[in-house]
Enzyme design. Structure first.
Site, PDB file in Angstrom:
ATOM      1  N   ASP A  24      11.150   5.102  21.152  1.00  0.00           N
ATOM      2  CA  ASP A  24      12.155   6.033  20.625  1.00  0.00           C
ATOM      3  C   ASP A  24      13.515   5.878  21.299  1.00  0.00           C
ATOM      4  O   ASP A  24      14.466   6.584  20.942  1.00  0.00           O
ATOM      5  CB  ASP A  24      11.669   7.490  20.705  1.00  0.00           C
ATOM      6  CG  ASP A  24      11.083   7.873  22.047  1.00  0.00           C
ATOM      7  OD1 ASP A  24      10.019   7.324  22.404  1.00  0.00           O
ATOM      8  OD2 ASP A  24      11.660   8.720  22.744  1.00  0.00           O
ATOM      9  N   GLU A  62      11.488  -0.274  31.543  1.00  0.00           N
ATOM     10  CA  GLU A  62      10.382  -0.109  30.591  1.00  0.00           C
ATOM     11  C   GLU A  62      10.756  -0.813  29.287  1.00  0.00           C
ATOM     12  O   GLU A  62      11.852  -0.631  28.767  1.00  0.00           O
ATOM     13  CB  GLU A  62      10.144   1.384  30.322  1.00  0.00           C
ATOM     14  CG  GLU A  62       8.981   1.652  29.386  1.00  0.00           C
ATOM     15  CD  GLU A  62       8.771   3.153  29.139  1.00  0.00           C
ATOM     16  OE1 GLU A  62       9.699   3.943  29.376  1.00  0.00           O
ATOM     17  OE2 GLU A  62       7.664   3.520  28.713  1.00  0.00           O
ATOM     18  N   HIS A  93      14.116   4.769  31.167  1.00  0.00           N
ATOM     19  CA  HIS A  93      13.130   5.028  30.125  1.00  0.00           C
ATOM     20  C   HIS A  93      13.355   4.040  28.975  1.00  0.00           C
ATOM     21  O   HIS A  93      14.480   3.831  28.559  1.00  0.00           O
ATOM     22  CB  HIS A  93      13.411   6.463  29.652  1.00  0.00           C
ATOM     23  CG  HIS A  93      12.380   7.093  28.824  1.00  0.00           C
ATOM     24  ND1 HIS A  93      12.683   8.008  27.843  1.00  0.00           N
ATOM     25  CD2 HIS A  93      11.041   6.972  28.831  1.00  0.00           C
ATOM     26  CE1 HIS A  93      11.567   8.433  27.286  1.00  0.00           C
ATOM     27  NE2 HIS A  93      10.558   7.825  27.866  1.00  0.00           N
ATOM     28  N   TYR A 130      -2.626  11.390  25.833  1.00  0.00           N
ATOM     29  CA  TYR A 130      -1.272  10.844  25.829  1.00  0.00           C
ATOM     30  C   TYR A 130      -1.298   9.337  26.155  1.00  0.00           C
ATOM     31  O   TYR A 130      -1.941   8.912  27.110  1.00  0.00           O
ATOM     32  CB  TYR A 130      -0.366  11.557  26.860  1.00  0.00           C
ATOM     33  CG  TYR A 130       0.887  10.758  27.029  1.00  0.00           C
ATOM     34  CD1 TYR A 130       1.862  10.784  26.043  1.00  0.00           C
ATOM     35  CD2 TYR A 130       1.033   9.867  28.088  1.00  0.00           C
ATOM     36  CE1 TYR A 130       2.972   9.970  26.120  1.00  0.00           C
ATOM     37  CE2 TYR A 130       2.145   9.044  28.183  1.00  0.00           C
ATOM     38  CZ  TYR A 130       3.104   9.105  27.186  1.00  0.00           C
ATOM     39  OH  TYR A 130       4.187   8.264  27.247  1.00  0.00           O
ATOM     40  N   ARG A 138      14.030   7.999  36.141  1.00  0.00           N
ATOM     41  CA  ARG A 138      13.633   7.476  34.828  1.00  0.00           C
ATOM     42  C   ARG A 138      14.659   7.722  33.714  1.00  0.00           C
ATOM     43  O   ARG A 138      14.304   7.665  32.536  1.00  0.00           O
ATOM     44  CB  ARG A 138      12.292   8.117  34.442  1.00  0.00           C
ATOM     45  CG  ARG A 138      11.151   7.748  35.330  1.00  0.00           C
ATOM     46  CD  ARG A 138      10.676   6.325  35.070  1.00  0.00           C
ATOM     47  NE  ARG A 138       9.944   6.240  33.829  1.00  0.00           N
ATOM     48  CZ  ARG A 138      10.212   5.401  32.833  1.00  0.00           C
ATOM     49  NH1 ARG A 138      11.207   4.555  32.927  1.00  0.00           N
ATOM     50  NH2 ARG A 138       9.484   5.386  31.746  1.00  0.00           N
ATOM     51  N   GLU A 145       3.984   8.537  37.314  1.00  0.00           N
ATOM     52  CA  GLU A 145       5.153   9.102  36.639  1.00  0.00           C
ATOM     53  C   GLU A 145       4.926  10.544  36.192  1.00  0.00           C
ATOM     54  O   GLU A 145       3.817  10.905  35.771  1.00  0.00           O
ATOM     55  CB  GLU A 145       5.463   8.223  35.423  1.00  0.00           C
ATOM     56  CG  GLU A 145       6.651   8.677  34.618  1.00  0.00           C
ATOM     57  CD  GLU A 145       6.945   7.733  33.457  1.00  0.00           C
ATOM     58  OE1 GLU A 145       6.428   6.598  33.446  1.00  0.00           O
ATOM     59  OE2 GLU A 145       7.669   8.147  32.548  1.00  0.00           O
ATOM     60  N   ASP A 184       1.390   7.092  33.809  1.00  0.00           N
ATOM     61  CA  ASP A 184       2.225   8.233  33.428  1.00  0.00           C
ATOM     62  C   ASP A 184       1.331   9.455  33.229  1.00  0.00           C
ATOM     63  O   ASP A 184       0.485   9.471  32.324  1.00  0.00           O
ATOM     64  CB  ASP A 184       2.963   7.890  32.124  1.00  0.00           C
ATOM     65  CG  ASP A 184       4.083   8.865  31.787  1.00  0.00           C
ATOM     66  OD1 ASP A 184       4.080   9.975  32.357  1.00  0.00           O
ATOM     67  OD2 ASP A 184       4.938   8.517  30.955  1.00  0.00           O
ATOM     68  N   TRP A 210       2.772  18.955  26.809  1.00  0.00           N
ATOM     69  CA  TRP A 210       2.294  17.712  26.201  1.00  0.00           C
ATOM     70  C   TRP A 210       2.794  16.523  27.015  1.00  0.00           C
ATOM     71  O   TRP A 210       3.908  16.488  27.438  1.00  0.00           O
ATOM     72  CB  TRP A 210       2.800  17.568  24.760  1.00  0.00           C
ATOM     73  CG  TRP A 210       2.426  16.244  24.215  1.00  0.00           C
ATOM     74  CD1 TRP A 210       1.200  15.819  23.793  1.00  0.00           C
ATOM     75  CD2 TRP A 210       3.296  15.106  24.070  1.00  0.00           C
ATOM     76  NE1 TRP A 210       1.233  14.512  23.384  1.00  0.00           N
ATOM     77  CE2 TRP A 210       2.509  14.053  23.561  1.00  0.00           C
ATOM     78  CE3 TRP A 210       4.655  14.883  24.343  1.00  0.00           C
ATOM     79  CZ2 TRP A 210       3.024  12.782  23.295  1.00  0.00           C
ATOM     80  CZ3 TRP A 210       5.177  13.632  24.089  1.00  0.00           C
ATOM     81  CH2 TRP A 210       4.365  12.595  23.559  1.00  0.00           C
ATOM     82  N   HIS A 256       3.301  -1.435  28.093  1.00  0.00           N
ATOM     83  CA  HIS A 256       2.147  -0.524  28.104  1.00  0.00           C
ATOM     84  C   HIS A 256       0.857  -1.269  27.756  1.00  0.00           C
ATOM     85  O   HIS A 256       0.854  -2.119  26.866  1.00  0.00           O
ATOM     86  CB  HIS A 256       2.320   0.574  27.067  1.00  0.00           C
ATOM     87  CG  HIS A 256       3.541   1.421  27.286  1.00  0.00           C
ATOM     88  ND1 HIS A 256       3.848   2.494  26.492  1.00  0.00           N
ATOM     89  CD2 HIS A 256       4.521   1.369  28.226  1.00  0.00           C
ATOM     90  CE1 HIS A 256       4.964   3.056  26.919  1.00  0.00           C
ATOM     91  NE2 HIS A 256       5.401   2.380  27.961  1.00  0.00           N
ATOM     92  N   GLU A 267      12.618  11.219  32.751  1.00  0.00           N
ATOM     93  CA  GLU A 267      12.998  10.803  31.393  1.00  0.00           C
ATOM     94  C   GLU A 267      13.524  11.978  30.572  1.00  0.00           C
ATOM     95  O   GLU A 267      14.249  11.776  29.620  1.00  0.00           O
ATOM     96  CB  GLU A 267      11.819  10.115  30.684  1.00  0.00           C
ATOM     97  CG  GLU A 267      10.684  11.059  30.362  1.00  0.00           C
ATOM     98  CD  GLU A 267       9.428  10.347  29.864  1.00  0.00           C
ATOM     99  OE1 GLU A 267       9.150   9.233  30.342  1.00  0.00           O
ATOM    100  OE2 GLU A 267       8.736  10.909  29.010  1.00  0.00           O
ATOM    101  N   ARG A 317       2.026  -0.591  32.491  1.00  0.00           N
ATOM    102  CA  ARG A 317       1.628   0.813  32.521  1.00  0.00           C
ATOM    103  C   ARG A 317       0.251   0.928  31.885  1.00  0.00           C
ATOM    104  O   ARG A 317       0.055   0.480  30.756  1.00  0.00           O
ATOM    105  CB  ARG A 317       2.638   1.665  31.748  1.00  0.00           C
ATOM    106  CG  ARG A 317       2.407   3.156  31.927  1.00  0.00           C
ATOM    107  CD  ARG A 317       3.284   3.995  31.024  1.00  0.00           C
ATOM    108  NE  ARG A 317       2.668   4.209  29.738  1.00  0.00           N
ATOM    109  CZ  ARG A 317       3.018   5.181  28.881  1.00  0.00           C
ATOM    110  NH1 ARG A 317       3.997   6.008  29.194  1.00  0.00           N
ATOM    111  NH2 ARG A 317       2.411   5.303  27.721  1.00  0.00           N
ATOM    112  N   HIS A 339       2.551  12.351  32.472  1.00  0.00           N
ATOM    113  CA  HIS A 339       3.239  13.040  31.373  1.00  0.00           C
ATOM    114  C   HIS A 339       3.289  14.560  31.545  1.00  0.00           C
ATOM    115  O   HIS A 339       2.874  15.318  30.663  1.00  0.00           O
ATOM    116  CB  HIS A 339       2.618  12.641  30.031  1.00  0.00           C
ATOM    117  CG  HIS A 339       3.654  12.451  28.956  1.00  0.00           C
ATOM    118  ND1 HIS A 339       3.890  13.383  27.996  1.00  0.00           N
ATOM    119  CD2 HIS A 339       4.518  11.434  28.719  1.00  0.00           C
ATOM    120  CE1 HIS A 339       4.856  12.939  27.190  1.00  0.00           C
ATOM    121  NE2 HIS A 339       5.260  11.770  27.615  1.00  0.00           N
TER     122      HIS A 339
END
Ligand code: KDG
Ligand code: MG
Length: 405
Positions: A319, A342, A315, A161, A286, A239, A213, A405, A124, A265, A149, A215
């Site tokens: 996290d 990613e 993905h 985001y 993803r 994305e 992305d 979100w 990113h 994702e 990204r 999102h």
């Protein structure tokens, strides 16, 4: 001789952010590790495993990976959903880890062996304004990335985001009593992003892969407009243009733009990808090796996608723990229609808790040659970082309406 599972335990650790990890031990002493992290709902998966899954794993043959997957998926009756599938994913990853260790082979060898020498990866770059974004792009290129990204701040919005104001790594989960509320304005975003990304393309030239992305925030028509507006940028992908529900809407987006689309994702089964793949509504899947229920279903999705010339691109944000990232890299080395991985990266302490054989070099990942998945958890170090309540943000429109979100 048949081995049996003698223990299955869940560790919740928070070295900078929360991770849920499953440890399976067999009578012969083999240890398998799985990732069960579900950002912002970690304890639900921990309980699902501890209270419902771990007890019924005891006594099972760890070699029967597919049968255990079917047992936990079909056998539960209340199937699918992110909590269930993240729990099944952790078991599946841990069992592949054990099988590799028992066979003395890295998992990618058990999946048919390498079809490529290394795995293209993207990371990113984030900048509050275009100048900061270009600096961030230069910085990740200096680290060898050839696929990036790019996310930028939007004039008039206080938070966006994927973007930090100080250029630090973006971590959406906030520790605290409840979710942070962000204000979102789609019109402002659509006005700003195409021009900003054109400047990034001019800055890097034609040979760097650029990704973006959205999102989940756009309507089908907004998504089509953005896809068209971004065609001069020649994106590797755009994305998650629309929310996960109602996949038919992608037909409209697809008919309007040739910008490649990546989705999935938040999808947790092959069935959620079925229409997207068989109608060729997307170019990239993803799914994460953890959230989609493990290596076993990720390979199944890849096989379906291969028939329709769709590629997989798991993905891999912060996290997704280094264990699930390992799972994805083993699949990536052994799967022909694997496109890109990613790799957002982790703080140093995460690399210390999850000691991994996978490596990053010059824009590429490799799973390593250690038997199994090649990740060992330092349990003593993990225990020094107890769980901390954390939530993903929520978004509201300017009039206060809750939105995606
Ligand atoms: O937990 C939410 C994150 O995993 C997600 O926001 C990251 O969209 C994401 C991405 O593509 O990495
Ligand atoms: Mg995403």
């Amino acid at each position: 001789m048949t081995d049996t599972i003698v223990s299955a335990d869940v560790l919740v650790t928070s070295p900078g952010r929360n991770f849920v990890t499953l440890k399976i031990v067999t009578a012969s002493g083999a240890v398998g590790w799985g990732d069960a992290t579900l950002n912002g709902r970690e304890l639900a998966v921990a309980s699902y495993l501890r209270d419902h899954v771990c007890p019924i794993l005891i006594g099972r043959d760890p070699a029967r990976i597919e049968d255990t997957w079917q047992y936990l998926y079909r056998g539960v009756y209340w199937r699918r959903g992110p909590v269930t599938m993240a729990a099944i994913g952790a078991v599946d990853l841990a069992l592949w880890d054990i099988k590799g260790k028992v066979c003395g082979q890295p998992v990618y060898q058990l999946l048919g062996g390498a079809v490529r020498n290394r795995i293209l990866s993207y990371t990113h770059a984030t900048g509050w304004d275009v100048a900061a974004l270009l600096d961030a792009v230069d910085a990740v290129r200096d680290r060898g990335f050839q696929a990036i990204r790019v996310q930028t701040g939007v004039p008039g919005l206080d938070s966006v985001y994927g973007v930090t104001k100080d250029g630090a790594a973006y971590e959406p989960a906030g520790r605290g009593a409840g979710p942070v509320e962000e204000i979102w304005d789609t019109a402002a975003y659509l006005r700003h992003v195409p021009g900003a990304l054109v400047q990034v393309r001019e800055h890097v030239g034609p040979n760097v892969a650029l990704l973006h992305d959205a999102h989940h925030r756009l309507t089908p028509n907004e998504a089509a407009r953005l896809g068209k507006a971004l065609e001069p940028v020649d994106l590797y992908w755009l994305e998650d243009v629309t929310p996960a529900e109602n996949q038919e809407v992608l037909r409209r987006v697809r008919a309007q733009t040739t910008t490649p689309l990546a989705i999935g994702e938040v999808f947790t089964t092959v069935w959620e990808f079925q229409q997207l793949i068989t109608e060729q509504l997307i170019d990239f899947v993803r799914a994460a090796s953890s959230h989609v229920g493990g290596i076993t279903p990720l390979r199944r999705i890849a096989a379906l996608a291969e028939v329709w010339q769709v590629r997989i691109a798991p993905h891999g944000p912060s996290d997704v723990s280094p264990i699930a990232l390992a799972g994805a890299t083993h699949v990536g080395l052994a799967t022909p229609n694997f496109a890109i991985q990613e790799y957002m990266g982790y703080p140093d302490v995460v690399h210390e808790v999850f000691r991994h054989d996978w490596t990053y070099a010059e824009g590429h990942l490799h799973p390593g040659e250690a038997p199994g998945l090649g990740v060992e958890v330092d349990e003593a170090l993990a225990a020094r970082f107890p769980y901390e309540r954390a939530y993903l943000p929520v978004a509201r429109r300017r009039d206060g309406t809750l939105t995606d979100w």
